[in-house]
Design a protein around this motif. Structure first.
Motif, PDB file in Angstrom:
ATOM      1  N   GLY A  86       1.099  -0.895   0.199  1.00 44.52           N
ATOM      2  CA  GLY A  86      -0.090  -0.513   0.101  1.00 44.52           C
ATOM      3  C   GLY A  86       1.105   1.289   0.135  1.00 44.52           C
ATOM      4  N   ARG A 118      -2.250  -1.361  -8.030  1.00 38.83           N
ATOM      5  CA  ARG A 118      -2.480   0.341  -7.803  1.00 38.83           C
ATOM      6  C   ARG A 118      -1.757   0.741  -8.391  1.00 38.83           C
ATOM      7  NH1 ARG A 118      -2.734   1.933  -2.241  1.00 38.83           N
ATOM      8  NH2 ARG A 118      -1.752   3.490  -2.434  1.00 38.83           N
ATOM      9  N   SER A 119      -1.655   2.707  -8.136  1.00 34.91           N
ATOM     10  CA  SER A 119      -0.986   3.936  -8.965  1.00 34.91           C
ATOM     11  C   SER A 119      -0.035   4.009  -7.914  1.00 34.91           C
ATOM     12  CB  SER A 119      -1.964   4.610  -9.122  1.00 34.91           C
ATOM     13  OG  SER A 119      -1.135   5.996 -10.064  1.00 34.91           O
TER      14      SER A 119
END
Length: 244
Positions: A86, A118-119
Motif C-alpha cells: 500500500g 494500484r497507482s
C-alpha cells in the motif's frame, strides 16, 4: 504553491521523526551510508501505516546501477511488494555500461509498476546523475513515464549542480518534476531553491550523542550513528514554507 519536502529514512525512528518534523513524503531505504538500498519487508510494513506518502527505494545492492537479469528481477519484485503493502510509490534507476539510462530495463519496471494493482508514483533516482547528457536523459525519463527525477545536478552535491538543476527545471516545465537532493540542509537550501525546484530531498540526520565504541570495535558500526533529526526536518519545513 507549497514546496514539498521528502525525507529519506532507514528505520522506524526515522519514519516517526520525518512525520513529526513536518515532511510531506518519505523515501524508505536501508543503508543510507551507501546511498540507500531496498529496505526489509518488516520496515515496509511499518512504513505503510505512516500518515504521509511513502516511496520505496528499490536498489538491490551498492555500487553501480548496471544490473544483471537476476538483479532486475529483484527490483521488479520490490515494486510489486511496494504496491502490495500500500505504499505510494517507488524509486528506481538503471544504467548501461556507458552510463546512459538503461531504457529497456526501466521500461520493464515501469510496466510492472503500472500493472501492480494500484497507482504507484515513479521516481527516477540518481543513476540519472551519472548520465553524460542530462537533458537527453530528462527526455528519456519523460518518455518512459516517470513522475519525477531525483538529481543533484550531476555533481555529488546539489549545491554544486545548481546550474544543471536550473536547466533541468526549465526544460522539464510541467512535464515532469525535478526533485533536488544530496547535501540539502538549512545552509544550502536557499541557494538550491533559486533553481526553481518545487521539491527537495534530504536526510536530515544528526550524529547520536556518543559513538558506541564497543560496537565499532567489533565492526557492527562504522562510526557515530546518524539518526533522522525531527528538528532538522522542521527547520527545512519552515524554510520551505517561508519561500512558498
Amino acid at each position: 504553491m507549497r514546496r514539498l519536502l521528502e525525507v529519506c529514512v532507514e528505520d522506524v525512528a526515522g519514519i516517526d521523526a520525518a512525520v513529526t518534523g513536518g515532511a510531506d513524503r518519505i523515501e524508505l531505504c536501508a543503508a543510507l551510508a551507501v546511498g540507500g538500498l531496498t529496505p526489509p519487508e518488516s520496515l515496509i510494513a511499518a512504513a505503510a501505516t505512516a500518515p504521509i506518502p511513502v516511496h520505496l527505494l528499490a536498489r538491490p545492492r551498492d555500487g553501480n546501477f548496471v544490473y544483471t537479469a537476476a538483479e532486475a528481477a529483484l527490483v521488479a519484485a520490490d515494486i510489486r511488494a511496494a504496491a502490495e503493502a500500500g505504499l505510494a510509490g517507488v524509486v528506481i534507476g538503471a544504467s548501461r555500461t556507458d552510463r546512459q539510462l538503461d531504457a529497456e530495463m526501466l521500461a520493464a519496471w515501469v510496466s510492472v509498476a503500472r500493472n501492480a494493482g494500484r497507482s504507484l508514483s515513479l521516481t527516477l533516482h540518481r543513476a540519472f546523475d551519472l548520465c553524460p547528457d542530462p537533458l537527453a536523459a530528462l527526455e528519456a525519463a519523460i518518455s518512459l513515464g516517470f513522475d519525477r527525477i531525483l538529481t543533484s545536478g550531476c555533481t555529488p552535491k546539489a549545491i554544486d549542480g545548481r546550474d544543471t538543476i536550473a536547466a533541468l527545471v526549465q526544460a522539464a516545465g510541467d512535464r515532469i518534476t525535478i526533485l533536488a537532493g544530496s547535501g540539502v540542509d538549512a545552509s544550502t537550501l536557499p541557494a538550491i531553491l533559486e533553481t526553481g525546484v518545487r521539491e527537495v530531498h534530504a536526510s536530515c540526520r544528526s550524529p547520536q550523542a556518543s559513538a558506541d565504541t564497543r560496537e565499532i570495535a567489533f565492526g557492527f558500526q562504522a562510526g557515530p550513528r546518524l539518526a533522522t533529526d525531527p528538528a532538522k526536518v522542521s527547520t527545512l519545513r519552515n524554510l520551505l514554507d517561508a519561500r512558498s
